[in-house]
Motif scaffolding. Structure first.
Motif, PDB file in Angstrom:
ATOM      1  N   THR A 323      61.661  95.109  51.961  1.00 61.33           N
ATOM      2  CA  THR A 323      62.078  95.305  53.338  1.00 61.33           C
ATOM      3  C   THR A 323      60.950  94.912  54.284  1.00 61.33           C
ATOM      4  OG1 THR A 323      61.263  97.581  53.420  1.00 61.33           O
ATOM      5  CG2 THR A 323      63.527  97.263  52.635  1.00 61.33           C
ATOM      6  N   ASN A 324      61.295  94.728  55.552  1.00 59.01           N
ATOM      7  CA  ASN A 324      60.269  94.451  56.556  1.00 59.01           C
ATOM      8  C   ASN A 324      59.205  95.544  56.557  1.00 59.01           C
ATOM      9  OD1 ASN A 324      61.850  92.295  57.280  1.00 59.01           O
ATOM     10  ND2 ASN A 324      62.547  93.149  59.209  1.00 59.01           N
ATOM     11  N   GLN A 325      59.646  96.809  56.491  1.00 59.83           N
ATOM     12  CA  GLN A 325      58.706  97.925  56.534  1.00 59.83           C
ATOM     13  C   GLN A 325      57.781  97.934  55.326  1.00 59.83           C
ATOM     14  OE1 GLN A 325      58.398 100.202  59.243  1.00 59.83           O
ATOM     15  NE2 GLN A 325      56.475 100.486  58.131  1.00 59.83           N
ATOM     16  N   SER A 326      58.334  97.599  54.146  1.00 57.65           N
ATOM     17  CA  SER A 326      57.499  97.560  52.941  1.00 57.65           C
ATOM     18  C   SER A 326      56.396  96.515  53.066  1.00 57.65           C
ATOM     19  CB  SER A 326      58.364  97.260  51.709  1.00 57.65           C
ATOM     20  OG  SER A 326      59.231  98.326  51.430  1.00 57.65           O
ATOM     21  N   VAL A 327      56.734  95.360  53.641  1.00 57.77           N
ATOM     22  CA  VAL A 327      55.738  94.301  53.806  1.00 57.77           C
ATOM     23  C   VAL A 327      54.628  94.759  54.762  1.00 57.77           C
ATOM     24  CG1 VAL A 327      55.350  91.965  54.686  1.00 57.77           C
ATOM     25  CG2 VAL A 327      57.350  92.445  53.263  1.00 57.77           C
ATOM     26  N   ILE A 328      55.011  95.379  55.880  1.00 56.43           N
ATOM     27  CA  ILE A 328      54.002  95.871  56.829  1.00 56.43           C
ATOM     28  C   ILE A 328      53.169  96.979  56.191  1.00 56.43           C
ATOM     29  CG2 ILE A 328      53.676  97.112  59.000  1.00 56.43           C
ATOM     30  CD1 ILE A 328      54.299  94.131  59.325  1.00 56.43           C
ATOM     31  N   ASP A 329      53.808  97.865  55.421  1.00 52.57           N
ATOM     32  CA  ASP A 329      53.067  98.950  54.760  1.00 52.57           C
ATOM     33  C   ASP A 329      52.016  98.391  53.803  1.00 52.57           C
ATOM     34  OD1 ASP A 329      54.518 100.842  56.096  1.00 52.57           O
ATOM     35  OD2 ASP A 329      55.827 101.349  54.423  1.00 52.57           O
ATOM     36  N   ILE A 330      52.383  97.365  53.056  1.00 49.69           N
ATOM     37  CA  ILE A 330      51.427  96.764  52.118  1.00 49.69           C
ATOM     38  C   ILE A 330      50.260  96.154  52.894  1.00 49.69           C
ATOM     39  CG2 ILE A 330      51.078  94.932  50.423  1.00 49.69           C
ATOM     40  CD1 ILE A 330      54.020  95.342  49.570  1.00 49.69           C
ATOM     41  N   CYS A 331      50.572  95.387  53.939  1.00 45.72           N
ATOM     42  CA  CYS A 331      49.511  94.737  54.718  1.00 45.72           C
ATOM     43  C   CYS A 331      48.577  95.762  55.351  1.00 45.72           C
ATOM     44  CB  CYS A 331      50.126  93.859  55.806  1.00 45.72           C
ATOM     45  SG  CYS A 331      51.011  92.405  55.191  1.00 45.72           S
ATOM     46  N   ALA A 332      49.144  96.883  55.809  1.00 47.57           N
ATOM     47  CA  ALA A 332      48.356  97.893  56.521  1.00 47.57           C
ATOM     48  C   ALA A 332      47.339  98.583  55.625  1.00 47.57           C
ATOM     49  CB  ALA A 332      49.287  98.928  57.153  1.00 47.57           C
ATOM     50  N   LYS A 333      47.464  98.443  54.311  1.00 45.33           N
ATOM     51  CA  LYS A 333      46.530  99.076  53.385  1.00 45.33           C
ATOM     52  C   LYS A 333      45.201  98.320  53.295  1.00 45.33           C
ATOM     53  CE  LYS A 333      48.430  99.664  49.371  1.00 45.33           C
ATOM     54  NZ  LYS A 333      49.349  99.467  48.222  1.00 45.33           N
ATOM     55  N   PHE A 334      45.144  97.110  53.878  1.00 47.64           N
ATOM     56  CA  PHE A 334      43.970  96.261  53.687  1.00 47.64           C
ATOM     57  C   PHE A 334      43.269  95.974  55.012  1.00 47.64           C
ATOM     58  CE2 PHE A 334      46.846  95.477  50.185  1.00 47.64           C
ATOM     59  CZ  PHE A 334      45.997  95.486  49.084  1.00 47.64           C
ATOM     60  N   GLN A 335      41.953  95.766  54.916  1.00 52.07           N
ATOM     61  CA  GLN A 335      41.157  95.363  56.065  1.00 52.07           C
ATOM     62  C   GLN A 335      41.078  93.847  56.174  1.00 52.07           C
ATOM     63  OE1 GLN A 335      39.878  97.525  58.366  1.00 52.07           O
ATOM     64  NE2 GLN A 335      41.019  99.061  57.193  1.00 52.07           N
ATOM     65  N   ASP A 336      41.352  93.165  55.060  1.00 52.95           N
ATOM     66  CA  ASP A 336      41.232  91.707  54.999  1.00 52.95           C
ATOM     67  C   ASP A 336      42.633  91.103  54.886  1.00 52.95           C
ATOM     68  OD1 ASP A 336      40.819  89.053  54.392  1.00 52.95           O
ATOM     69  OD2 ASP A 336      39.337  89.417  52.822  1.00 52.95           O
ATOM     70  N   PRO A 337      43.057  90.247  55.833  1.00 49.11           N
ATOM     71  CA  PRO A 337      44.402  89.665  55.755  1.00 49.11           C
ATOM     72  C   PRO A 337      44.639  88.817  54.509  1.00 49.11           C
ATOM     73  CG  PRO A 337      43.124  88.684  57.550  1.00 49.11           C
ATOM     74  CD  PRO A 337      42.364  89.869  57.070  1.00 49.11           C
ATOM     75  N   LEU A 338      43.584  88.225  53.940  1.00 51.19           N
ATOM     76  CA  LEU A 338      43.769  87.458  52.709  1.00 51.19           C
ATOM     77  C   LEU A 338      44.157  88.373  51.557  1.00 51.19           C
ATOM     78  CD1 LEU A 338      43.738  84.855  51.118  1.00 51.19           C
ATOM     79  CD2 LEU A 338      41.245  85.078  50.874  1.00 51.19           C
ATOM     80  N   GLU A 339      43.497  89.548  51.491  1.00 47.61           N
ATOM     81  CA  GLU A 339      43.872  90.508  50.454  1.00 47.61           C
ATOM     82  C   GLU A 339      45.283  91.033  50.692  1.00 47.61           C
ATOM     83  OE1 GLU A 339      42.253  91.071  47.669  1.00 47.61           O
ATOM     84  OE2 GLU A 339      40.897  89.529  48.419  1.00 47.61           O
ATOM     85  N   ALA A 340      45.674  91.175  51.949  1.00 51.13           N
ATOM     86  CA  ALA A 340      47.042  91.587  52.262  1.00 51.13           C
ATOM     87  C   ALA A 340      48.036  90.537  51.775  1.00 51.13           C
ATOM     88  CB  ALA A 340      47.194  91.808  53.766  1.00 51.13           C
ATOM     89  N   CYS A 341      47.706  89.256  51.990  1.00 49.14           N
ATOM     90  CA  CYS A 341      48.570  88.172  51.494  1.00 49.14           C
ATOM     91  C   CYS A 341      48.721  88.252  49.975  1.00 49.14           C
ATOM     92  CB  CYS A 341      47.983  86.813  51.870  1.00 49.14           C
ATOM     93  SG  CYS A 341      48.127  86.365  53.610  1.00 49.14           S
ATOM     94  N   ARG A 342      47.601  88.435  49.292  1.00 48.15           N
ATOM     95  CA  ARG A 342      47.639  88.512  47.825  1.00 48.15           C
ATOM     96  C   ARG A 342      48.510  89.677  47.363  1.00 48.15           C
ATOM     97  NH1 ARG A 342      43.859  85.069  45.761  1.00 48.15           N
ATOM     98  NH2 ARG A 342      41.991  84.620  47.009  1.00 48.15           N
TER      99      ARG A 342
END
Length: 686
Positions: A323-342
């Motif tokens: 879901t959209n929310q799941s994607v944002i939740d995953i990204c929000a766990k990281f300080q580095d956007p590259l790690e969020a992408c991974r």
């Protein structure tokens, strides 16, 4: 991308095989070398991108049909930028995506530059420029003699960061998606308190609408050209083709069986079984264009605010199961956007492997907004009554409500494997069915509980934070989950999961490297004692705060594992047994009323009792004071509400007429919100 490294050999079951190098694994991935700091329009940001080629057993060397582009100094303006993701399809989809990657930004920039020469900075002119650029790019693709786009094409989702003002303009053609994570308002139900696995402080908002036959307006538009709108099963005669199916008058309840099984409505010619597109707009697809599948984008411009923190552009390979929310939740766990992408790509890839026999190509651009440039004047805005409405919107400007974000009613997130996948997996299954209910009843959860340090709890909490399975557990239940997680030490070469075996545990990687292997369809496990082809690699690291997980489907029911997971290095896992998870859920005895309410919803009647119970266990308890507003007429919401105790006063205003109604304990409202964000038709107060 990636660097070279030496090869090593690992012994498994007395047999040695060559471990793929990191370079070989990375050859399936194109990504930023590191996150980039930049000023995009009026925003100071950090961003990164990653594109992973899909796994196709029948065509292991199939090219990545996704593409992306990042253009700085856009239209010759220092800080303006144009970022886009393209998702190709058809035999020549990769060529179509690459063509648009190079030509579309050029054409948009040219149209915008012409506006600047005329000193026309109005939003209307900007939208017209973007529209003409997409149409011209499509025509140029048709004329290209080196690319056959009759039955091939690409989607496009783009974000143009520009001034004056802190503006972002999103253009969408197809079913790739743009979303934004913004700080929740005080009444949004956000904030996790001291609980590391509590709700994300960011709420996901859509910046685009998927253009598919799920949408009534898009369905009506293509049918006016003579197109038929049917699922594959209906075309093949496996499902009845009735007058009510996908007709012009009926809104589709997202999440019904025909959607969940990965068999979406498609666009067909009245003269044959072609083109079969599951989207209603694209670049290319010259045959489908005659049936209304055209390249005119839907466009939205909005001002960024201090509350806007994450922007994601991604192909539909990300959103098939997330879901959209799941994607944002995953990204929000990281300080580095590259790690969020991974992390997002790894999660999406894992879900594809769980639910399907293949994976889609997966591409994401993740942008972290660190701040806004002050003192920038705003663009010339359209009057609100000219900017589109729910009823009148067909193309051009995006309809906006309240915060300027579009309605999201485009297509459901997949919750079940496709029928083809189920048939194949059942054929693989060689174990007798488990008596799960008996196992659960006799399972002693106390035998698993061990003390965890605060650091270990935080690690587990962050790993499960984005999972729907764990999101709404009570603090007491989360403590039980932490306690039930079993630490497992593994050695290089150990098999954690074997493809085809019946799964009963969910795993989180504390540290270590693990490869995902799949035996091709034309081979057997006996022939491939190495576990099959390497299709993915998981890397866990406390230093990098990377703790991917796998096997989540085993928490729901017994199912044959879709892939083998083998340790490449020594490491540690955390494992949660399905029976322990179910015992934790059963501590919520007050959910019986919620279950009864859910079973009354027509779209959920296809679910088994166990599935309804699992859905009920995802409910979160919220208290409202006397007179406090629960929902407001005209506001977005994606929540289903069940009244445990107390009373709700409901009020609906329409044509200057006010209707009121009271609801007491064991009543409910918001059933349609289970299948996507909706606009509430009434206000409810405690």
């Amino acid at each position: 991308m990636g660097c070279s490294s030496s090869k090593e050999s690992v012994a498994q079951n007395g047999m040695a095989f060559e471990v793929p190098t990191k370079a070989q694994i990375d050859s399936r991935i194109e990504c930023s070398e590191e996150s980039e700091n930049a000023t995009l329009g009026g925003a100071k940001v950090r961003f990164a991108y990653l594109s992973q080629r899909g796994y196709y057993p029948d065509d292991p060397n199939k090219a990545n049909q996704d593409a992306f582009s990042v253009t700085h100094r856009f239209a010759s303006v220092q800080n303006d930028a144009f970022l886009a993701v393209y998702d190709g399809h058809g035999k020549h989809g990769d060529k179509c995506a690459q063509f648009c990657k190079h030509r579309l930004p050029e054409m948009v920039a040219k149209q915008i530059a012409q506006n600047k020469i005329k000193n026309d900075n109005s939003e209307t002119s900007l939208h017209q420029a973007c529209k003409h650029a997409h149409i011209n790019c499509n025509l140029t693709l048709h004329k290209n003699s080196l690319i056959d786009d009759q039955l091939s094409g690409t989607t496009s989702i783009s974000a143009y960061f520009h001034g004056p003002g802190n503006s972002i303009t999103v253009c969408n053609v197809g079913d790739s998606r743009a979303i934004m994570g913004s700080h929740r308002k005080s009444n949004d139900g956000g904030g996790g308190g001291d609980d590391p696995a509590g709700p994300s402080p960011l709420r996901a908002h859509p910046l685009s609408r998927d253009q598919t036959p799920y949408r009534k307006d898009e369905r009506q538009r293509v049918k006016k050209t003579g197109a038929r709108v049917l699922s594959l099963d209906q075309i093949e005669g496996l499902e009845p083709e009735t007058e009510a199916d996908w007709n012009n008058e009926t809104e589709i309840d997202l999440g019904e069986e025909i959607d969940e099984w990965g068999d979406p409505p498609r666009v067909w010619s009245p003269h044959g079984e072609y083109p079969g597109t599951a989207f209603t707009r694209s670049l290319g697809d010259s045959i489908a264009e005659e049936l209304g599948v055209y390249a005119e984008p839907e466009i939205m411009t909005r001002e960024l605010t201090e509350d806007d923190k994450i922007i994601v552009l991604a192909s539909d390979g990300v959103f098939e199961f997330l879901t959209n929310q799941s994607v944002i939740d995953i990204c929000a766990k990281f300080q580095d956007p590259l790690e969020a992408c991974r992390a997002v790509v790894a999660e999406a890839y894992e879900l594809w492997l769980q639910y399907e026999l293949r994976t889609d190509d997966i591409t994401i651009i993740c942008i972290f907004v660190d701040g806004l440039v002050e003192g920038r004047a705003g663009v010339e805005r359209l009057p609100s009554q000219q900017r589109g409405s729910i009823d009148s919107f067909t193309n051009g400007d995006m309809p906006e409500i309240n915060d300027g974000l579009p309605i999201m009613d485009s297509r459901p997130v997949r919750t079940l494997p496709s029928k083809e996948s189920l048939v194949t997996k059942k054929a693989r299954k060689n174990a007798a069915p488990l008596l799960e209910s008996v196992e659960d009843e006799n399972f002693d959860i106390s035998t698993l509980i061990t003390e965890k340090t605060e650091g270990e709890k935080e690690l587990i909490a962050n790993a499960i934070k984005a999972s729907v399975m764990f999101r709404n557990l009570s603090p007491e239940q989360k403590e039980l989950i932490y306690g039930c997680m079993e630490p497992l030490k593994v050695k290089a070469g150990d098999w954690v999961i074997k493809q085809g075996s019946t799964g009963e545990k969910y795993y989180i990687i504390d540290n270590g490297t693990f490869e995902v292997r799949i035996v091709p369809e034309d081979q057997t496990a006996e022939q491939r004692k190495d576990g099959g082809d390497v299709v993915h690699m998981y890397v866990g690291s406390r230093k990098d705060h990377a703790h991917p997980s796998f096997g989540e489907l085993a928490l729901m029911h017994s199912a044959p594992r879709a892939a083998s997971i083998i340790a490449v290095t020594d490491g540690q896992l955390w494992a949660l047994h399905r029976s322990a998870f179910r015992q934790v859920l059963k501590t919520r005895t007050e959910r019986k009323g919620v279950m009864r309410a859910l079973r009354k919803i027509d779209s959920l009647k296809c679910l088994t009792l166990d599935e309804v119970e699992m859905l009920a266990n995802c409910a979160e308890e919220v208290n409202f004071a006397d007179g406090e507003t629960i929902i407001t007429q005209g506001d977005f919401d994606n929540c289903f509400y069940f009244i445990v105790n107390g009373m709700c006063a409901c009020e609906r205003t329409q044509d200057d007429k006010v209707d009121t109604k009271e609801l007491g304990a064991n009543n409910y409202f918001g059933g349609k919100s289970l299948f996507g964000e909706v606009l509430h038709s009434f206000t409810a107060k405690a």
